[in-house]
Design a protein around this motif. Structure first.
Motif, PDB file in Angstrom:
ATOM      1  N   HIS A 166       0.826  -1.194   0.000  1.00 17.02           N
ATOM      2  CA  HIS A 166       0.000   0.000   0.000  1.00 17.02           C
ATOM      3  C   HIS A 166       0.872   1.260   0.000  1.00 17.02           C
ATOM      4  CE1 HIS A 166      -3.134   2.723   1.375  1.00 17.02           C
ATOM      5  NE2 HIS A 166      -2.254   3.160   2.218  1.00 17.02           N
ATOM      6  N   THR A 167       1.899   1.260   0.839  1.00 18.66           N
ATOM      7  CA  THR A 167       2.795   2.418   0.908  1.00 18.66           C
ATOM      8  C   THR A 167       3.551   2.596  -0.403  1.00 18.66           C
ATOM      9  OG1 THR A 167       3.060   1.830   3.224  1.00 18.66           O
ATOM     10  CG2 THR A 167       4.495   3.545   2.382  1.00 18.66           C
ATOM     11  N   LEU A 168       3.915   1.470  -1.008  1.00 17.34           N
ATOM     12  CA  LEU A 168       4.599   1.538  -2.306  1.00 17.34           C
ATOM     13  C   LEU A 168       3.707   2.202  -3.350  1.00 17.34           C
ATOM     14  CD1 LEU A 168       6.736   0.740  -4.467  1.00 17.34           C
ATOM     15  CD2 LEU A 168       5.624  -1.481  -4.585  1.00 17.34           C
ATOM     16  N   THR A 169       2.432   1.831  -3.337  1.00 14.99           N
ATOM     17  CA  THR A 169       1.503   2.426  -4.300  1.00 14.99           C
ATOM     18  C   THR A 169       1.437   3.931  -4.135  1.00 14.99           C
ATOM     19  OG1 THR A 169       0.223   0.417  -4.103  1.00 14.99           O
ATOM     20  CG2 THR A 169      -0.835   2.255  -5.197  1.00 14.99           C
ATOM     21  N   LEU A 170       1.362   4.371  -2.875  1.00 21.59           N
ATOM     22  CA  LEU A 170       1.300   5.819  -2.640  1.00 21.59           C
ATOM     23  C   LEU A 170       2.607   6.487  -3.036  1.00 21.59           C
ATOM     24  CD1 LEU A 170      -0.587   6.076   0.752  1.00 21.59           C
ATOM     25  CD2 LEU A 170      -1.469   6.314  -1.565  1.00 21.59           C
ATOM     26  N   ALA A 171       3.732   5.849  -2.714  1.00 18.26           N
ATOM     27  CA  ALA A 171       5.032   6.443  -3.059  1.00 18.26           C
ATOM     28  C   ALA A 171       5.170   6.560  -4.568  1.00 18.26           C
ATOM     29  CB  ALA A 171       6.168   5.598  -2.484  1.00 18.26           C
ATOM     30  N   ARG A 172       4.654   5.546  -5.280  1.00 20.00           N
ATOM     31  CA  ARG A 172       4.725   5.601  -6.737  1.00 20.00           C
ATOM     32  C   ARG A 172       3.907   6.776  -7.259  1.00 20.00           C
ATOM     33  NH1 ARG A 172       2.930   0.357  -8.463  1.00 20.00           N
ATOM     34  NH2 ARG A 172       0.864   1.263  -8.648  1.00 20.00           N
ATOM     35  N   PHE A 173       2.758   6.968  -6.645  1.00 18.78           N
ATOM     36  CA  PHE A 173       1.903   8.086  -7.047  1.00 18.78           C
ATOM     37  C   PHE A 173       2.629   9.418  -6.854  1.00 18.78           C
ATOM     38  CE2 PHE A 173      -1.100  11.393  -5.712  1.00 18.78           C
ATOM     39  CZ  PHE A 173      -1.892  11.471  -6.841  1.00 18.78           C
ATOM     40  N   TYR A 174       3.206   9.622  -5.687  1.00 23.41           N
ATOM     41  CA  TYR A 174       3.858  10.917  -5.421  1.00 23.41           C
ATOM     42  C   TYR A 174       5.098  11.112  -6.265  1.00 23.41           C
ATOM     43  CZ  TYR A 174       0.522  11.726  -1.794  1.00 23.41           C
ATOM     44  OH  TYR A 174      -0.661  11.939  -1.151  1.00 23.41           O
ATOM     45  N   ARG A 175       5.790  10.018  -6.580  1.00 15.48           N
ATOM     46  CA  ARG A 175       6.942  10.151  -7.452  1.00 15.48           C
ATOM     47  C   ARG A 175       6.478  10.621  -8.841  1.00 15.48           C
ATOM     48  NH1 ARG A 175      10.505   5.714  -9.969  1.00 15.48           N
ATOM     49  NH2 ARG A 175      11.997   6.983 -11.110  1.00 15.48           N
ATOM     50  N   HIS A 176       5.387  10.031  -9.295  1.00 19.95           N
ATOM     51  CA  HIS A 176       4.882  10.372 -10.625  1.00 19.95           C
ATOM     52  C   HIS A 176       4.373  11.810 -10.663  1.00 19.95           C
ATOM     53  CE1 HIS A 176       3.284   9.501 -14.556  1.00 19.95           C
ATOM     54  NE2 HIS A 176       2.160  10.077 -14.222  1.00 19.95           N
ATOM     55  N   GLU A 177       3.828  12.285  -9.537  1.00 20.59           N
ATOM     56  CA  GLU A 177       3.156  13.575  -9.554  1.00 20.59           C
ATOM     57  C   GLU A 177       4.032  14.734  -9.076  1.00 20.59           C
ATOM     58  OE1 GLU A 177       0.517  14.125 -11.029  1.00 20.59           O
ATOM     59  OE2 GLU A 177      -0.291  12.123 -11.300  1.00 20.59           O
ATOM     60  N   SER A 178       5.227  14.445  -8.578  1.00 21.96           N
ATOM     61  CA  SER A 178       6.121  15.528  -8.173  1.00 21.96           C
ATOM     62  C   SER A 178       6.428  16.404  -9.381  1.00 21.96           C
ATOM     63  CB  SER A 178       7.414  14.932  -7.613  1.00 21.96           C
ATOM     64  OG  SER A 178       8.379  15.945  -7.474  1.00 21.96           O
ATOM     65  N   CYS A 179       6.410  17.727  -9.179  1.00 18.14           N
ATOM     66  CA  CYS A 179       6.594  18.596 -10.337  1.00 18.14           C
ATOM     67  C   CYS A 179       8.059  18.685 -10.761  1.00 18.14           C
ATOM     68  CB  CYS A 179       6.059  19.997 -10.058  1.00 18.14           C
ATOM     69  SG  CYS A 179       7.140  21.005  -9.050  1.00 18.14           S
ATOM     70  N   GLY A 180       8.964  18.333  -9.867  1.00 13.72           N
ATOM     71  CA  GLY A 180      10.377  18.333 -10.221  1.00 13.72           C
ATOM     72  C   GLY A 180      11.037  19.675 -10.068  1.00 13.72           C
ATOM     73  N   GLN A 181      10.383  20.582  -9.378  1.00 14.41           N
ATOM     74  CA  GLN A 181      10.955  21.915  -9.243  1.00 14.41           C
ATOM     75  C   GLN A 181      12.019  21.948  -8.156  1.00 14.41           C
ATOM     76  OE1 GLN A 181       9.270  26.438  -9.249  1.00 14.41           O
ATOM     77  NE2 GLN A 181       8.155  24.945  -8.087  1.00 14.41           N
ATOM     78  N   CYS A 182      11.704  21.469  -6.966  1.00 14.41           N
ATOM     79  CA  CYS A 182      12.714  21.551  -5.909  1.00 14.41           C
ATOM     80  C   CYS A 182      13.306  20.181  -5.604  1.00 14.41           C
ATOM     81  CB  CYS A 182      12.177  22.249  -4.666  1.00 14.41           C
ATOM     82  SG  CYS A 182      10.703  21.582  -3.949  1.00 14.41           S
ATOM     83  N   SER A 183      14.586  20.197  -5.258  1.00 13.94           N
ATOM     84  CA  SER A 183      15.369  18.965  -5.225  1.00 13.94           C
ATOM     85  C   SER A 183      14.881  17.890  -4.256  1.00 13.94           C
ATOM     86  CB  SER A 183      16.829  19.275  -4.935  1.00 13.94           C
ATOM     87  OG  SER A 183      17.118  20.621  -5.047  1.00 13.94           O
ATOM     88  N   PRO A 184      14.540  18.211  -2.990  1.00 13.77           N
ATOM     89  CA  PRO A 184      14.216  17.108  -2.084  1.00 13.77           C
ATOM     90  C   PRO A 184      13.058  16.251  -2.581  1.00 13.77           C
ATOM     91  CG  PRO A 184      14.482  19.145  -0.863  1.00 13.77           C
ATOM     92  CD  PRO A 184      14.467  19.510  -2.304  1.00 13.77           C
ATOM     93  N   CYS A 185      12.030  16.906  -3.100  1.00 14.17           N
ATOM     94  CA  CYS A 185      10.852  16.170  -3.556  1.00 14.17           C
ATOM     95  C   CYS A 185      11.145  15.433  -4.852  1.00 14.17           C
ATOM     96  CB  CYS A 185       9.703  17.156  -3.705  1.00 14.17           C
ATOM     97  SG  CYS A 185       8.217  16.481  -4.357  1.00 14.17           S
ATOM     98  N   ARG A 186      11.811  16.100  -5.784  1.00 16.12           N
ATOM     99  CA  ARG A 186      12.085  15.488  -7.080  1.00 16.12           C
ATOM    100  C   ARG A 186      12.896  14.200  -6.926  1.00 16.12           C
ATOM    101  NH1 ARG A 186      15.089  19.462  -9.520  1.00 16.12           N
ATOM    102  NH2 ARG A 186      17.037  18.583  -8.825  1.00 16.12           N
ATOM    103  N   GLU A 187      13.959  14.288  -6.135  1.00 18.23           N
ATOM    104  CA  GLU A 187      14.851  13.138  -6.015  1.00 18.23           C
ATOM    105  C   GLU A 187      14.376  12.171  -4.937  1.00 18.23           C
ATOM    106  OE1 GLU A 187      17.015  12.890  -8.225  1.00 18.23           O
ATOM    107  OE2 GLU A 187      17.337  14.933  -8.941  1.00 18.23           O
ATOM    108  N   GLY A 188      13.862  12.740  -3.829  1.00 21.10           N
ATOM    109  CA  GLY A 188      13.511  11.900  -2.688  1.00 21.10           C
ATOM    110  C   GLY A 188      12.333  10.977  -2.954  1.00 21.10           C
ATOM    111  N   THR A 189      11.310  11.465  -3.674  1.00 18.44           N
ATOM    112  CA  THR A 189      10.138  10.620  -3.905  1.00 18.44           C
ATOM    113  C   THR A 189      10.507   9.397  -4.749  1.00 18.44           C
ATOM    114  OG1 THR A 189       9.582  12.081  -5.734  1.00 18.44           O
ATOM    115  CG2 THR A 189       8.391  12.421  -3.699  1.00 18.44           C
ATOM    116  N   GLY A 190      11.368   9.587  -5.730  1.00 23.32           N
ATOM    117  CA  GLY A 190      11.783   8.460  -6.564  1.00 23.32           C
ATOM    118  C   GLY A 190      12.612   7.458  -5.779  1.00 23.32           C
ATOM    119  N   TRP A 191      13.446   7.979  -4.917  1.00 23.37           N
ATOM    120  CA  TRP A 191      14.308   7.128  -4.098  1.00 23.37           C
ATOM    121  C   TRP A 191      13.456   6.267  -3.157  1.00 23.37           C
ATOM    122  CZ3 TRP A 191      18.782   9.454  -0.634  1.00 23.37           C
ATOM    123  CH2 TRP A 191      19.663   8.433  -0.279  1.00 23.37           C
TER     124      TRP A 191
END
Lengths: 372, 451
Positions: free
Chosen positions: B342-367
């Motif tokens: 379940h957590t993986l599904t949510l993490a995949r969602f946020y990785r896909h939806e991150s706008c990629g503007q600021c570094s922590p979210c862009r890189e961290g969600t994928g990680w």
């Protein structure tokens, strides 16, 4: 000017007065030294830049004289303006250093770390940043991100894998040129700098994107793999250019001009011309005038003493800047605590011996002679 | 049966159309507001009602309205955030699909209160058919004189424009929404300046959720003080909850925030219990980005009190033992569900939806997604769990917009409450592929409901 209100701000125990409306980052840069937060995406000459990389996060421990509450989160110092009586913690805050280490780690997990073959090495802001705030190893165990290659034309080489998406080149093209051909495509971790579709960047001033790029994502094709920057001697020079200010830095080895860049200040940003305008240079100056005879040379460029480019080029103080030392001011007047003074025990590190004056490789004789 | 304010008439035949809606008492609030009240009085009523933003953050709507800057000669705008993209939340869709005139009515009153002559509905791109419904409703309102020039002879002009998004979750963040509305790339802006000062085209703007604006209608009709009497404490009025997951009756429910979580899950009036005699394992009470809670902490707070369906009670105990009301996306997980997956599904969602503007979210969600995938597929290491914790800690609070927080919280809460399940996945990689961890100790030890 006389009516401009001055605000008092304390950054890492150092108090200065700056005009109202200044950002924390610019106030800290006025102090200089370690107190100035690192900035990967902010560029003072570009409107709207900043806030994205999150390396300049600082803690505001006191909002202002009127409202002394601290700010709940760390703030991006490049986009937060100071208030009167504000107290800011940068290097004195554990929280800031921890967050900054996190940001550096995030920036590096998908960076190829191909510094040995990267033309930016030696003048790369990401190198400086990871040297100061990064850890020695990575916790990332996955394949790093790769991209399809885009050709941006005859002058500019794009290495998307190295890009940290600071948007500086996008702002430069937006604000400096008539028509922007490139931008950020896609989103999230697969966002990339590219042109739509497969156009080459062609504008008289587009070469400036190379200068604003903090990493090796946009490099000069005419300088590609030609030399390492620390083997070159930067010289200030100018020419009478019909399109731009013509004030540049030549990067020489012997008599040969290897590359031409705009003049950069101590923050890695383009210097202003004497008229007070940013000294952007045109493509002709940058890519085509590669002969010494094209230029009137003014003299050696001042380079920060701590930079690898400054090593071994000049004797004494010519061509080097000593960085501002803020340690004592930040730490209540205490001096840095040294485990030992290297000069007291070392046979080789004699400050009075100028390595650059020694003819040929350094030999112990040179030091022994001096000891007599 | 609790009191219904928004969906009371939602199932009257033909309520989608103006004539039926008007016959059922619709547009009374517009008449009252435009004829008897002035804008300040409306803002005052909304303040008195204690209405809190229904989009997720729960910020008092009246307060938000009073922040709007009013410089001379600069138009102001109201923007309705209908970009409902949070996994598990579908209440706005229901409201707009069944009773579109309620939203239009709320928009007219709010536009009058804020002085917005051009009001925008920014609607999620995937809600293509709802755009048609709304545009039809707007056309009907125009025809009957509730929109356009000089509405009801009050001298107030108002037009409502519907703008479709292109399917990005990030455009539900108010500044990204504004950028997208202006036709730019949907990157969140750096605040300050806040939209109340510089929003759409640098004009003062208020962005409100669909449900918030619809709730303005009953507030004006019954008065702010009456409205504030419904509900408990600072959770006033009614709230739409979209319930989904392992329940007998998924759907949108209007509750008045006085019922307990237990009643909401098990009573036949609402979710109707968990199917097939299964037991409750966990629940995300407010849409995918709020922390997940195990059953024992969901039904009772850490202090042993009954947990109620309202803002205060759901967040009781902070993030350590509580969660959030959020946008009202109530996702129920029974004993057969795997929290890691379940957590993986949510993490995949946020990785896909991150706008990629600021570094922590862009890189961290994928990680985070990659590590969770390793753990889920049996390739995880024990140190990965601590690494996940460290990554989420470094994303949270360090990003431009709340998407970074929204990506970090589910992972943090899953590790906080279900660490033994993560460890079981690491220690038994083969078994974890074949069966689920099951209920363990998460169920409420006292109450074991029978379906």
């Amino acid at each position: 000017m006389s009516e401009q209100q001055l605000f008092k701000v304390t950054i890492d125990n150092i108090t200065i007065e700056v005009p109202a409306g200044t950002t924390i980052l610019n106030a800290a840069r006025k102090i200089g030294g370690d107190v100035a937060p690192p900035a990967m995406c902010y560029y003072s000459k570009l409107e709207g830049s900043g806030g994205k990389c999150r390396t300049c996060l600082v803690e505001v421990s006191k909002g202002s004289e009127k409202d002394p509450r601290p700010m709940p989160k760390l703030v991006a110092s490049c986009r937060t303006t100071i208030m009167d009586g504000m107290e800011v913690k940068n290097i004195t805050s554990e929280k800031v250093l921890d967050a900054r280490a996190g940001v550096v780690e995030f920036l590096l997990i998908n960076h190829p770390l191909d510094c040995p073959i990267c033309d930016q090495a030696g003048e790369c802001h990401l190198q400086d940043l990871s040297y100061e705030h990064g850890s020695e190893s990575t916790r990332y165990e996955f394949q790093r991100r790769t991209f399809k290659k885009h050709d941006l034309g005859p002058h500019i080489q794009l290495h998307m894998t190295r890009c940290i998406l600071c948007y500086r080149c996008v702002f430069t093209a937006d604000q400096l040129t008539q028509k922007r051909e490139h931008g950020v495509l896609d989103r999230g971790d697969h966002a990339e700098i590219a042109t739509f579709i497969e156009k080459s960047l062609d504008n008289d001033f587009i070469g400036n994107v190379i200068d604003v790029c903090p990493v090796g994502a946009l490099t000069d094709k005419t300088f590609r793999f030609k030399n390492r920057v620390w083997f070159l001697k930067p010289m200030d020079a100018h020419r009478d250019c019909p399109t731009c200010s013509g004030r540049v830095t030549l990067w020489n080895r012997g008599d040969e001009v290897y590359r031409v860049t705009a003049r950069k200040d101590e923050w890695g940003e383009i210097e202003d011309t004497p008229e007070g305008k940013p000294g952007w240079i045109c493509n002709t100056c940058r890519f085509e005038k590669k002969k010494t005879s094209d230029w009137i040379i003014e003299g050696p460029r001042n380079i920060n003493r701590h930079s690898v480019i400054a090593q071994g080029h000049y004797a004494g103080k010519i061509g080097t800047n000593k960085p501002t030392e803020t340690f004592a001011a930040v730490n209540d007047g205490r001096k840095p605590h040294l485990l030992m003074d290297i000069h007291s025990v070392s046979q080789v590190n004699k400050p009075e011996v100028k390595l650059s004056l020694i003819d040929g490789p350094a030999h112990s004789d040179a030091f022994k002679k001096n000891n007599d | 049966m609790s009191k219904k304010l928004l969906l009371e008439k939602a199932h009257v035949a033909g309520i989608r159309y103006f004539d039926v809606y008007r016959k059922e008492g619709g547009y009374r609030s517009v008449e009252k507001a435009l004829k008897e009240m002035n804008p300040e009085a409306i803002v005052e009523e909304v303040k008195k009602s204690g209405l809190r933003g229904r989009g997720g953050a729960g910020f008092p709507a009246g307060m938000k309205w009073s922040f709007i800057a009013k410089p001379e000669g600069v138009p102001r705008h109201l923007v309705c955030n209908a970009d409902e993209s949070e996994p598990g939340t579908f209440k706005d869709r229901y409201l707009m699909e069944f009773i579109p005139h309620l939203l239009i009515e709320g928009l007219i009153v709010s536009s009058f209160a804020l002085g917005s002559n051009d009001t925008y509905i920014y609607i999620r791109g995937e809600y293509a058919w709802i755009v048609d419904i709304l545009e039809e409703a707007i056309a009907e309102a125009h025809k009957n004189g509730f929109l356009g020039k000089n509405i009801l002879g009050s001298g107030f002009d108002c037009n409502i424009h519907v703008q479709r998004g292109a399917g990005a979750y990030i455009c539900g963040e108010e500044t990204a929404l504004i950028e997208s509305l202006e036709g730019k790339r949907g990157n969140p802006r750096i605040k300050p300046p806040f939209p109340a000062v510089k929003g759409v085209w640098d004009r003062p703007t208020v962005v409100n959720n669909v449900e918030t604006l619809a709730a303005v209608v009953p507030i004006i009709n019954m008065g702010g003080d009456e409205y504030a009497k419904i509900g408990v404490g600072r959770s006033t009025g009614t709230k739409l909850i979209s319930a989904c997951g392992n329940i007998n009756k998924p759907g949108v429910y209007e509750i008045d925030m006085t019922i307990s979580v237990e009643e909401f899950i098990y009573s036949d009036e609402y979710c109707g219990g968990i199917p097939n005699g299964k037991r409750l394992k966990a629940c995300i009470p407010g849409g995918s980005s709020v922390p997940i809670l195990p059953a024992n902490l969901l039904l009772k707070t850490a202090k042993g009190e009954t947990r109620y369906m309202n803002y205060e009670s759901l967040s009781d105990g902070g993030f350590a033992t509580g969660s959030m009301m959020g946008s009202g996306g109530f996702i129920v997980l029974d004993e057969d569900q795997c929290v890691v997956r379940h957590t993986l599904t949510l993490a995949r969602f946020y990785r896909h939806e991150s706008c990629g503007q600021c570094s922590p979210c862009r890189e961290g969600t994928g990680w985070m997604e990659k590590i969770l995938k390793n753990i889920e597929t049996g390739k995880g290491k024990m140190s990965d769990i601590d690494l996940l914790w460290d990554i989420q800690r470094k994303i949270e609070g360090n990003t431009i917009c709340p998407l970074g927080d929204a990506a970090a919280w589910p992972v943090a809460a899953a590790i906080r409450h279900f660490r033994d399940e993560f460890e079981w996945h690491v220690n038994n990689p083969d078994e974890a592929q074949k069966r689920n961890y099951g209920l363990a100790h998460y169920a409420d030890p006292i109450h074991v409901p029978v379906a």
